[in-house]
Motif scaffolding. Structure first.
Motif, PDB file in Angstrom:
ATOM      1  N   VAL A 199      50.867  20.996  56.681  1.00  0.00           N
ATOM      2  CA  VAL A 199      50.028  21.859  57.511  1.00  0.00           C
ATOM      3  C   VAL A 199      50.257  23.332  57.156  1.00  0.00           C
ATOM      4  O   VAL A 199      49.325  24.136  57.182  1.00  0.00           O
ATOM      5  CB  VAL A 199      50.290  21.595  59.013  1.00  0.00           C
ATOM      6  N   LEU A 200      51.483  23.693  56.793  1.00  0.00           N
ATOM      7  CA  LEU A 200      51.743  25.067  56.370  1.00  0.00           C
ATOM      8  C   LEU A 200      51.001  25.394  55.083  1.00  0.00           C
ATOM      9  O   LEU A 200      50.473  26.500  54.933  1.00  0.00           O
ATOM     10  CB  LEU A 200      53.241  25.290  56.194  1.00  0.00           C
ATOM     11  N   ALA A 201      50.944  24.457  54.161  1.00  0.00           N
ATOM     12  CA  ALA A 201      50.180  24.667  52.931  1.00  0.00           C
ATOM     13  C   ALA A 201      48.702  24.833  53.257  1.00  0.00           C
ATOM     14  O   ALA A 201      48.013  25.671  52.660  1.00  0.00           O
ATOM     15  CB  ALA A 201      50.398  23.501  51.971  1.00  0.00           C
ATOM     16  N   LEU A 202      48.219  24.064  54.206  1.00  0.00           N
ATOM     17  CA  LEU A 202      46.831  24.180  54.641  1.00  0.00           C
ATOM     18  C   LEU A 202      46.566  25.558  55.241  1.00  0.00           C
ATOM     19  O   LEU A 202      45.571  26.206  54.917  1.00  0.00           O
ATOM     20  CB  LEU A 202      46.538  23.086  55.673  1.00  0.00           C
ATOM     21  N   VAL A 203      47.462  26.035  56.081  1.00  0.00           N
ATOM     22  CA  VAL A 203      47.294  27.341  56.726  1.00  0.00           C
ATOM     23  C   VAL A 203      47.373  28.466  55.690  1.00  0.00           C
ATOM     24  O   VAL A 203      46.560  29.395  55.718  1.00  0.00           O
ATOM     25  CB  VAL A 203      48.336  27.539  57.843  1.00  0.00           C
ATOM     26  N   PHE A 204      48.336  28.395  54.781  1.00  0.00           N
ATOM     27  CA  PHE A 204      48.446  29.420  53.741  1.00  0.00           C
ATOM     28  C   PHE A 204      47.180  29.456  52.889  1.00  0.00           C
ATOM     29  O   PHE A 204      46.694  30.524  52.519  1.00  0.00           O
ATOM     30  CB  PHE A 204      49.662  29.182  52.850  1.00  0.00           C
ATOM     31  N   GLY A 205      46.642  28.302  52.560  1.00  0.00           N
ATOM     32  CA  GLY A 205      45.412  28.242  51.785  1.00  0.00           C
ATOM     33  C   GLY A 205      44.232  28.825  52.539  1.00  0.00           C
ATOM     34  O   GLY A 205      43.407  29.549  51.969  1.00  0.00           O
ATOM     35  N   ALA A 206      44.148  28.532  53.822  1.00  0.00           N
ATOM     36  CA  ALA A 206      43.059  29.077  54.633  1.00  0.00           C
ATOM     37  C   ALA A 206      43.164  30.599  54.732  1.00  0.00           C
ATOM     38  O   ALA A 206      42.148  31.308  54.668  1.00  0.00           O
ATOM     39  CB  ALA A 206      43.072  28.452  56.027  1.00  0.00           C
TER      40      ALA A 206
ATOM     41  N   ALA B 110      32.642  30.261  56.185  1.00  0.00           N
ATOM     42  CA  ALA B 110      33.627  29.182  56.232  1.00  0.00           C
ATOM     43  C   ALA B 110      34.012  28.642  54.862  1.00  0.00           C
ATOM     44  O   ALA B 110      35.037  27.971  54.739  1.00  0.00           O
ATOM     45  CB  ALA B 110      33.105  28.036  57.081  1.00  0.00           C
ATOM     46  N   ILE B 111      33.230  28.926  53.820  1.00  0.00           N
ATOM     47  CA  ILE B 111      33.505  28.308  52.526  1.00  0.00           C
ATOM     48  C   ILE B 111      34.843  28.768  51.938  1.00  0.00           C
ATOM     49  O   ILE B 111      35.571  27.975  51.363  1.00  0.00           O
ATOM     50  CB  ILE B 111      32.338  28.531  51.522  1.00  0.00           C
ATOM     51  N   GLY B 112      35.186  30.034  52.100  1.00  0.00           N
ATOM     52  CA  GLY B 112      36.456  30.542  51.568  1.00  0.00           C
ATOM     53  C   GLY B 112      37.668  29.889  52.216  1.00  0.00           C
ATOM     54  O   GLY B 112      38.538  29.344  51.524  1.00  0.00           O
ATOM     55  N   PRO B 113      37.764  29.933  53.550  1.00  0.00           N
ATOM     56  CA  PRO B 113      38.907  29.286  54.199  1.00  0.00           C
ATOM     57  C   PRO B 113      38.979  27.781  53.948  1.00  0.00           C
ATOM     58  O   PRO B 113      40.062  27.225  53.751  1.00  0.00           O
ATOM     59  CB  PRO B 113      38.695  29.572  55.680  1.00  0.00           C
ATOM     60  N   LEU B 114      37.820  27.118  53.934  1.00  0.00           N
ATOM     61  CA  LEU B 114      37.831  25.676  53.673  1.00  0.00           C
ATOM     62  C   LEU B 114      38.311  25.374  52.259  1.00  0.00           C
ATOM     63  O   LEU B 114      39.125  24.463  52.045  1.00  0.00           O
ATOM     64  CB  LEU B 114      36.448  25.086  53.897  1.00  0.00           C
ATOM     65  N   LEU B 115      37.806  26.123  51.296  1.00  0.00           N
ATOM     66  CA  LEU B 115      38.218  25.907  49.916  1.00  0.00           C
ATOM     67  C   LEU B 115      39.704  26.192  49.741  1.00  0.00           C
ATOM     68  O   LEU B 115      40.425  25.425  49.092  1.00  0.00           O
ATOM     69  CB  LEU B 115      37.388  26.782  48.972  1.00  0.00           C
TER      70      LEU B 115
END
Length: 96
Positions: free
Chosen positions: A4-11, A30-35
């Motif tokens: 989940v931390l990797a997901l948050v850092f990516g977002a 939303a495309i940037g945070p989702l990608l």
């Protein structure tokens, strides 16, 4: 659960890329945070499948660096493609 931390850092990297790059009006917000989230999570998952655990610093570095590098490139490519396509369509319709 640390994925989940990797997901948050990516977002976060995706949000930063969206607002830092030009052509914001040509892509959805939303495309940037989702990608970025997908790239961060995919990087983390791929590295855990290769046997690298969360106690290794490389998994953290890669999960932060990959979205930070790939997301801006992808957003620019998508935006330029959209701009080119919109210009072509306007020319075809005679609205240009």
């Amino acid at each position: 659960m640390l994925v989940v931390l990797a997901l948050v850092f990516g977002a976060i990297a995706g949000v930063a890329a969206h607002y830092a790059l030009p052509y914001r009006a040509l892509r959805g917000v939303a495309i940037g945070p989702l990608l970025g989230a997908v790239l961060g999570t995919a990087t983390w998952t791929a590295m855990t499948w290769t046997g690298i655990g969360p106690d290794n610093g490389w998994i953290w570095a890669a999960s932060i660096v990959v979205p930070a590098l790939v997301t801006p490139v992808a957003l620019l490519a998508l935006s330029r493609r959209r701009e080119t396509r919109d210009a072509r369509i306007r020319a075809e319709l005679g609205v240009a």
